[in-house]
Design a protein around this motif. Structure first.
Motif, short mmCIF file in Angstrom:
data_model
loop_
_atom_site.label_atom_id
_atom_site.label_comp_id
_atom_site.label_asym_id
_atom_site.label_seq_id
_atom_site.Cartn_x
_atom_site.Cartn_y
_atom_site.Cartn_z
N GLY A 177 43.98 38.88 37.36
CA GLY A 177 42.58 39.13 36.99
C GLY A 177 41.92 40.26 37.79
N ILE A 178 42.73 41.11 38.37
CA ILE A 178 42.17 42.26 39.12
C ILE A 178 42.07 43.44 38.15
N THR A 179 40.85 43.95 37.97
CA THR A 179 40.72 45.06 37.01
C THR A 179 40.00 46.27 37.60
N THR A 180 39.35 46.10 38.75
CA THR A 180 38.57 47.20 39.33
C THR A 180 38.88 47.33 40.82
N LEU A 181 38.41 48.44 41.40
CA LEU A 181 38.54 48.65 42.84
C LEU A 181 37.85 47.51 43.60
N GLU A 182 36.71 47.09 43.05
CA GLU A 182 35.93 46.03 43.68
C GLU A 182 36.75 44.74 43.85
N ASN A 183 37.59 44.47 42.82
CA ASN A 183 38.42 43.26 42.88
C ASN A 183 39.49 43.32 43.97
N LEU A 184 39.68 44.52 44.52
CA LEU A 184 40.72 44.66 45.56
C LEU A 184 40.22 44.31 46.96
N VAL A 185 38.91 44.05 47.06
CA VAL A 185 38.38 43.66 48.37
C VAL A 185 39.09 42.37 48.81
N ASP A 186 39.61 42.43 50.02
CA ASP A 186 40.36 41.33 50.65
C ASP A 186 41.77 41.12 50.07
N ALA A 187 42.22 42.05 49.24
CA ALA A 187 43.57 41.92 48.67
C ALA A 187 44.62 42.46 49.65
N THR A 188 45.88 42.10 49.38
CA THR A 188 47.01 42.69 50.10
C THR A 188 47.71 43.64 49.13
N VAL A 189 47.86 44.87 49.56
CA VAL A 189 48.35 45.91 48.66
C VAL A 189 49.69 46.45 49.17
#
Ligand code: GLU
Length: 317
Positions: A177-189
């Motif tokens: 459900g990640i679709t934007t840069l904003e959704n990457l906050v706190d993600a592991t990339v």
């Protein structure tokens, strides 16, 4: 290192005739099986008219550097230009897993450079992590491997004028459900070690006001220690990041869009953001004679429209 000799008749001096690229669908199927380890090299003969091309090449190198430099002469004497290329980036450097043939814009530029010098070309598959070591050690003469020109890198290696500009993007599993840069906050990339990707993503997130820029210094940025608003796992090659994405070990896979293309299989999408232009140049050892020859080649092929045609023919528009 296993070496394989393949003789190919080249129709013209510049050797920029295009072989058809491997088809995207075939490549997608094979993506996970493609190793990016530099464990093989392939030599392609560019010397249909060897005697005459050699004469021209020597003249050409002389014209650039005043006289043929020692390093260029060594390549001419060896009869082979050794080029570090990608082997799983469709349209840039792609090795067909069935035939072992390389294709793509960077492959054609490598052949053109070898043609200019009147020598054969040998491809060694490199990764973002290995390409500079192999150049520094002299195992390869130059890098034509989606290598982004940066000020920091220019301190260590010479780069030509850019022959292509890409952008960074992010690939995710749709189920996240990640679709934007904003959704990457706190993600592991997941990113490749030795790449610009983590720094590009952090800059883009700071610019978008999503994370704090406190403590961000582009000069000293280290993906291993960055934890403000987003974290990184570094891997040695892209197939491993793709596997980590499937396994949920990382939430997202960030790198240049050209590189991501082969990993965008069913059930995966790019997020709605492209950022941080990546200008690709040919890298050579600093202040080497080959730097002048590569620059002369790229500027000539940009000026006469060859690079534009190669970009179109390799489906990179
Ligand atoms: N082009 C980017 C870089 O040079 C991404 C890494 C790669 O080329 O594999 O850092």
């Amino acid at each position: 290192m296993r070496k394989k000799l393949v003789s190919t008749l080249m129709a013209g001096l510049m050797g920029v005739m295009l072989a058809a690229c491997g088809s995207a669908s075939a490549a997608e199927g094979a993506a996970e099986a493609v190793s990016t380890a530099p464990d093989s090299a392939e030599t392609v003969s560019t010397s249909a008219e060897e005697a005459s091309t050699e004469a021209v090449a020597t003249e050409s190198a002389s014209a650039t550097a005043g006289e043929t430099s020692e390093d260029v002469q060594a390549i001419i004497d060896r009869g082979v230009l050794r080029v570090g290329v990608k082997n799983a980036v469709i349209g840039f450097g792609y090795e067909d897993p069935l035939t072992g043939e390389y294709s793509g814009l960077e492959i054609e530029l490598a052949k053109a450079l070898a043609g200019k010098l009147g020598v054969d070309v040998e491809f060694t598959a490199v990764t973002a992590a290995t390409r500079t070591e192999l150049l520094d050690s002299g195992d390869i003469d130059c890098v034509l491997a989606t290598f982004t020109i940066t000020d920091e890198r220019k301190e260590s290696w010479d780069f030509t004028t850019p022959y292509y500009t890409d952008y960074v993007s992010v690939l995710v599993e749709d189920s996240k459900g990640i679709t934007t840069l904003e959704n990457l906050v706190d993600a592991t990339v997941g990113v490749s070690s030795g790449s610009t990707s983590a720094k590009s993503l952090v800059s883009a997130m700071i610019e978008a006001g999503l994370i704090s820029g406190d403590g961000f210094d582009p000069e000293t940025f280290d993906p291993a220690t960055w934890t403000t608003g987003v974290k990184f796992q570094q891997y040695d090659d892209y197939p491993t990041i793709s596997t980590a994405l499937s396994a949920g070990e990382v939430d997202a896979f960030c790198v240049d869009k050209s590189i991501l293309a082969i990993y965008k299989t069913e059930g995966r999408s790019y997020i709605d953001a492209e950022f941080s232009p990546q200008e690709y140049g040919i890298a050579t050892k600093k202040a080497s004679g080959l730097s002048a020859v590569t620059e002369e080649l790229v500027t000539a092929l940009l000026a006469d429209g060859t690079i534009d045609s190669l970009i179109k023919e390799n489906g990179l528009e």
